[in-house]
Write a protein that holds these residues in place. Structure first.
Motif, PDB file in Angstrom:
ATOM      1  N   PRO A  53     -50.127  53.839  60.117  1.00 38.22           N
ATOM      2  CA  PRO A  53     -49.438  52.397  60.030  1.00 38.22           C
ATOM      3  C   PRO A  53     -49.234  51.946  58.801  1.00 38.22           C
ATOM      4  O   PRO A  53     -48.598  51.054  58.691  1.00 38.22           O
ATOM      5  N   HIS A  54     -49.802  52.555  57.773  1.00 37.81           N
ATOM      6  CA  HIS A  54     -49.731  52.137  56.614  1.00 37.81           C
ATOM      7  C   HIS A  54     -48.463  52.217  55.470  1.00 37.81           C
ATOM      8  O   HIS A  54     -48.109  53.458  55.531  1.00 37.81           O
ATOM      9  N   ILE A  84     -56.177  45.951  49.386  1.00 36.36           N
ATOM     10  CA  ILE A  84     -57.045  46.522  50.258  1.00 36.36           C
ATOM     11  C   ILE A  84     -57.168  46.273  51.594  1.00 36.36           C
ATOM     12  O   ILE A  84     -57.105  44.916  51.923  1.00 36.36           O
ATOM     13  N   PHE A  85     -56.876  46.893  52.568  1.00 32.81           N
ATOM     14  CA  PHE A  85     -56.827  46.589  54.040  1.00 32.81           C
ATOM     15  C   PHE A  85     -58.128  47.134  54.816  1.00 32.81           C
ATOM     16  O   PHE A  85     -58.476  48.246  54.551  1.00 32.81           O
ATOM     17  N   LEU A  86     -58.902  46.020  55.242  1.00 33.69           N
ATOM     18  CA  LEU A  86     -60.124  46.419  55.953  1.00 33.69           C
ATOM     19  C   LEU A  86     -59.964  46.168  57.275  1.00 33.69           C
ATOM     20  O   LEU A  86     -59.796  45.228  57.850  1.00 33.69           O
ATOM     21  N   ASP A  92     -60.876  50.442  69.615  1.00 33.49           N
ATOM     22  CA  ASP A  92     -59.502  50.241  70.096  1.00 33.49           C
ATOM     23  C   ASP A  92     -58.634  49.973  68.892  1.00 33.49           C
ATOM     24  O   ASP A  92     -58.609  49.126  68.134  1.00 33.49           O
ATOM     25  N   ASP A  93     -58.147  51.129  68.459  1.00 32.95           N
ATOM     26  CA  ASP A  93     -57.014  51.025  67.204  1.00 32.95           C
ATOM     27  C   ASP A  93     -56.212  50.045  67.005  1.00 32.95           C
ATOM     28  O   ASP A  93     -55.943  49.476  65.793  1.00 32.95           O
ATOM     29  N   LEU A  94     -55.506  49.654  68.015  1.00 32.50           N
ATOM     30  CA  LEU A  94     -54.544  48.722  67.853  1.00 32.50           C
ATOM     31  C   LEU A  94     -55.131  47.271  67.724  1.00 32.50           C
ATOM     32  O   LEU A  94     -54.851  46.621  66.584  1.00 32.50           O
ATOM     33  N   LEU A 115     -49.918  53.307  66.873  1.00 31.05           N
ATOM     34  CA  LEU A 115     -51.075  53.050  67.316  1.00 31.05           C
ATOM     35  C   LEU A 115     -51.102  52.887  68.860  1.00 31.05           C
ATOM     36  O   LEU A 115     -52.006  52.475  69.339  1.00 31.05           O
ATOM     37  N   THR A 116     -49.856  52.520  69.331  1.00 37.52           N
ATOM     38  CA  THR A 116     -49.815  52.318  70.797  1.00 37.52           C
ATOM     39  C   THR A 116     -49.583  53.532  71.637  1.00 37.52           C
ATOM     40  O   THR A 116     -49.059  54.467  71.191  1.00 37.52           O
TER      41      THR A 116
END
Length: 116
Positions: A53-54, A84-86, A92-94, A115-116
């Motif tokens: 997703p990045h 930074i994405f934290l 639940d990845d989404l 992610l879906t």
């Protein structure tokens, strides 16, 4: 909205995704070395291309939930120009990427469709 205790997911750990580009890669390397030398973490590979997703180049720092109180202040103070994405790891990845995440620095539009 505050969730009831019965509905609050357990956090098993965290991922911090350090975003960089060709210009900021040396700064990302300095931060990576500092994190590896100070904390018990698992470092992901250098991804000199968008992955998952990045939308930017990144590497991942994976760590146990109990380390958040130490790693987060370190990243806040030492990230410099890096974004930074934290996000937590709840299973639940989404939701982890959409609902429970936070940013240090600039925010980016993630591709949540993967992610879906």
């Amino acid at each position: 909205m505050v969730e009831t205790a019965a509905r609050v997911p357990a956090i098993k750990g965290y991922h911090a995704h350090v975003y960089y580009n060709a210009e900021t890669r040396p700064k990302a390397a300095i931060l990576r070395e500092a994190v590896e030398g100070r904390f018990k973490v698992t470092m992901g590979r250098w991804r000199d291309f968008p992955v998952g997703p990045h939308p930017e180049w990144s590497y991942q720092i994976s760590f146990k939930a109990g380390l958040l109180g130490e790693i987060l202040p370190f990243l806040i103070l030492h990230r410099g120009v890096l974004d930074i994405f934290l996000h937590p790891l709840t299973g639940d990845d989404l939701a982890d990427h959409r609902d429970y995440a936070t940013w240090l620095g600039n925010q980016y539009q993630l591709d949540l469709s993967v992610l879906t």
